[in-house]
Design a protein around this motif. Structure first.
Motif, PDB file in Angstrom:
ATOM      1  N   MET A   1      -1.436  -3.278   5.356  1.00  0.00           N
ATOM      2  CA  MET A   1      -0.297  -3.484   4.466  1.00  0.00           C
ATOM      3  C   MET A   1      -0.767  -4.039   3.132  1.00  0.00           C
ATOM      4  SD  MET A   1       2.611  -5.187   6.965  1.00  0.00           S
ATOM      5  CE  MET A   1       4.021  -4.746   5.968  1.00  0.00           C
TER       6      MET A   1
ATOM      7  N   SER B   1       1.159  -5.336  -0.802  1.00  0.00           N
ATOM      8  CA  SER B   1       2.474  -5.703  -1.309  1.00  0.00           C
ATOM      9  C   SER B   1       2.346  -6.286  -2.712  1.00  0.00           C
ATOM     10  CB  SER B   1       3.120  -6.697  -0.337  1.00  0.00           C
ATOM     11  OG  SER B   1       4.409  -7.052  -0.764  1.00  0.00           O
TER      12      SER B   1
ATOM     13  N   ARG C   1       6.968   0.565  -9.178  1.00  0.00           N
ATOM     14  CA  ARG C   1       6.015   0.412  -8.076  1.00  0.00           C
ATOM     15  C   ARG C   1       5.915   1.699  -7.253  1.00  0.00           C
ATOM     16  NH1 ARG C   1       7.558  -5.988  -6.757  1.00  0.00           N
ATOM     17  NH2 ARG C   1       6.763  -6.707  -8.798  1.00  0.00           N
TER      18      ARG C   1
ATOM     19  N   ALA D   1       7.467  -7.504   3.119  1.00  0.00           N
ATOM     20  CA  ALA D   1       6.253  -7.153   3.867  1.00  0.00           C
ATOM     21  C   ALA D   1       6.074  -8.042   5.090  1.00  0.00           C
ATOM     22  CB  ALA D   1       5.027  -7.252   2.961  1.00  0.00           C
TER      23      ALA D   1
ATOM     24  N   SER E   1      -2.072  -8.550  -2.091  1.00  0.00           N
ATOM     25  CA  SER E   1      -0.848  -8.435  -2.877  1.00  0.00           C
ATOM     26  C   SER E   1      -1.144  -8.409  -4.370  1.00  0.00           C
ATOM     27  CB  SER E   1       0.055  -9.634  -2.537  1.00  0.00           C
ATOM     28  OG  SER E   1       1.276  -9.578  -3.208  1.00  0.00           O
TER      29      SER E   1
ATOM     30  N   ILE F   1       2.745   0.370   1.876  1.00  0.00           N
ATOM     31  CA  ILE F   1       2.872  -0.390   0.624  1.00  0.00           C
ATOM     32  C   ILE F   1       4.325  -0.835   0.515  1.00  0.00           C
ATOM     33  CG2 ILE F   1       3.165   1.771  -0.700  1.00  0.00           C
ATOM     34  CD1 ILE F   1       1.870   0.235  -3.090  1.00  0.00           C
ATOM     35  N   VAL F   2       4.545  -2.112   0.205  1.00  0.00           N
ATOM     36  CA  VAL F   2       5.874  -2.716   0.299  1.00  0.00           C
ATOM     37  C   VAL F   2       6.270  -3.349  -1.035  1.00  0.00           C
ATOM     38  CG1 VAL F   2       7.355  -4.235   1.669  1.00  0.00           C
ATOM     39  CG2 VAL F   2       5.317  -3.243   2.701  1.00  0.00           C
ATOM     40  N   TYR F   3       7.545  -3.286  -1.346  1.00  0.00           N
ATOM     41  CA  TYR F   3       8.095  -3.753  -2.624  1.00  0.00           C
ATOM     42  C   TYR F   3       7.717  -5.199  -2.951  1.00  0.00           C
ATOM     43  CZ  TYR F   3      11.595  -5.498  -5.908  1.00  0.00           C
ATOM     44  OH  TYR F   3      12.224  -6.110  -6.958  1.00  0.00           O
ATOM     45  N   ASN F   4       7.805  -6.103  -1.987  1.00  0.00           N
ATOM     46  CA  ASN F   4       7.367  -7.480  -2.236  1.00  0.00           C
ATOM     47  C   ASN F   4       6.930  -8.156  -0.934  1.00  0.00           C
ATOM     48  OD1 ASN F   4       9.657  -8.486  -0.907  1.00  0.00           O
ATOM     49  ND2 ASN F   4      10.761  -8.956  -2.798  1.00  0.00           N
ATOM     50  N   ASP F   5       6.355  -9.333  -1.061  1.00  0.00           N
ATOM     51  CA  ASP F   5       5.790 -10.018   0.102  1.00  0.00           C
ATOM     52  C   ASP F   5       6.856 -10.459   1.095  1.00  0.00           C
ATOM     53  OD1 ASP F   5       3.196  -9.756  -0.824  1.00  0.00           O
ATOM     54  OD2 ASP F   5       3.232 -11.654  -1.905  1.00  0.00           O
TER      55      ASP F   5
ATOM     56  N   ILE G   1      -1.388 -10.981   3.499  1.00  0.00           N
ATOM     57  CA  ILE G   1      -1.252  -9.664   2.900  1.00  0.00           C
ATOM     58  C   ILE G   1      -1.914  -9.615   1.526  1.00  0.00           C
ATOM     59  CG2 ILE G   1       0.413  -7.984   1.989  1.00  0.00           C
ATOM     60  CD1 ILE G   1       2.312  -8.853   4.213  1.00  0.00           C
TER      61      ILE G   1
ATOM     62  N   SER H   1       0.614  -1.018  -8.614  1.00  0.00           N
ATOM     63  CA  SER H   1       0.877  -0.207  -7.432  1.00  0.00           C
ATOM     64  C   SER H   1      -0.180   0.875  -7.261  1.00  0.00           C
ATOM     65  CB  SER H   1       2.267   0.422  -7.542  1.00  0.00           C
ATOM     66  OG  SER H   1       2.615   1.086  -6.358  1.00  0.00           O
TER      67      SER H   1
END
Length: 365
Positions: free
Chosen positions: A299, A301, A221, A279, A316, A272-276, A314, A192
């Motif tokens: 973005m 992820s 994260r 996202a 990732s 920024i996102v916890y998972n794809d 994305i 992260s």
């Protein structure tokens, strides 16, 4: 059987997912299999692609389609006297579960060990029930993905009971703060940090985020994001952060709730996102609000999962999936042969790896 040259075809993702949840026992003989409509929504592929995958599953005798009724599992698992290792997972998601399971199974098959699978659906009562079941059966060892792992776990006595019977336990993806078992995980906080740093290096300063608070991955994260922002002297606006859990998922990602979050974060240039999975879900929502906004929005992820047909890829944090599964299986097998497994170290953290993609844009300060 499908040939290796077809491995990258779209229907293989659905076929592999379906085969895995059947062979592993997630869906047992006679259980209803998801419909074409459900699978089309779940994977984001066309009905024709879904139908092709179902045809292959049917040809292999894994499912049976009954006109006017639906599709059912037709595969019967054989009873066996093999040594058994329990595998407790919280979910069996479309892009994650088959690859992890295949990694574990490939090693277990080499050692002629059977997997006894349990899915908790992130419910602590279900976890307790499966632990009790394993205490009463001839289980040699257990691989566990923790349930609600960001919180201290109430099933401590059950885990201690298994350990007292010299049944080795190793955690994957996460661990509990109030237990001292080894674990194999991503380097979530470091990953992260690097993803946040990438956004900062491309000129972004107003960064929002979506994080899950009922598992330790989500907390880690967030920690990596927070540490990178504070090290660069950037204040985190609490209004820019959305937290969610398993139970409130539907509410937090309803149209009205996403609209509220969007209004608070319109000034942000990146997320920024916890998972794809989340996202891409939010990217689709942004596309309905303003294609221009999404085109200029960045973005990042976690998990490196491309879901459906997308031009928007994305960037990732790569989850090791099969590698993690193989390592967990190898380590539990080593622990089975180690009389002092509880004192020795079988933990591992995978190094950070970031996927390629086109989801981060350079902006002027």
């Amino acid at each position: 059987m499908l040939s290796d040259k077809n491995a990258n075809l779209k229907y293989m993702k659905i076929y592999n997912w379906g085969k895995t949840i059947i062979i592993s026992g997630v869906l047992k003989y006679g259980a209803k299999f998801p419909s074409e409509n459900v699978l089309t929504r779940k994977f984001g592929f066309s009905r024709e692609t879904v139908r092709g995958a179902l045809e292959y599953l049917e040809d292999e005798g894994l499912i049976e389609r009954v006109r006017g009724s639906g599709t059912y599992v037709s595969y019967k698992m054989e009873e066996t006297s093999k040594k058994k290792v329990g595998l407790i997972l919280s979910y069996f998601s479309d892009y994650f579960f088959p690859r992890l399971y295949d990694g574990i199974k490939s090693i277990m098959d080499e050692e002629n060990i059977q997997i006894e699978l349990a899915i908790t659906k992130n419910n602590l009562n279900e976890e307790a029930n499966y632990l009790k079941k394993f205490l009463n059966m001839n289980i040699s060892g257990i691989i566990v993905e923790g349930t609600k792992s960001s919180f201290p776990n109430p099933n401590v006595k059950l885990y201690e009971g298994l350990a007292k019977r010299n049944i080795p336990i190793i955690f994957i993806h996460n661990h509990y703060s109030n237990m001292d078992f080894d674990s194999i995980e991503m380097s979530d906080a470091k990953c992260s940090y690097e993803l946040t740093k990438l956004l900062l290096e491309n000129g972004h300063r107003k960064i929002c985020g979506i994080f899950k608070y009922d598992d330790i991955q989500g907390i880690e994260r967030y920690r990596g994001f927070m540490e990178c922002m504070t090290e660069h002297d950037i204040i985190i606006n609490d209004d820019y952060i959305r937290w969610y859990s398993t139970k409130d998922f539907d509410f937090k990602f309803s149209k009205s709730s996403l609209n509220s979050f969007y209004k608070r974060t319109k000034n942000c240039t990146a997320m920024i996102v916890y998972n794809d999975e989340i996202a891409y879900k939010y990217a689709e929502f942004l596309g309905t609000k303003s294609e221009k906004f999404l085109k200029n929005f960045s973005m990042v992820s976690f998990d490196d999962a491309v879901l459906g047909d997308r031009d928007f890829k994305i960037i990732s944090g790569v989850h090791p999936k099969e590698k993690l599964g193989r390592m967990a299986a190898r380590n539990i097998i080593r622990m089975l042969k180690d009389k002092d497994w509880i004192s020795n170290n079988y933990s591992y953290r995978f190094p950070v790896s970031i996927s390629g993609g086109n989801s981060v844009k350079i902006i002027e300060e």
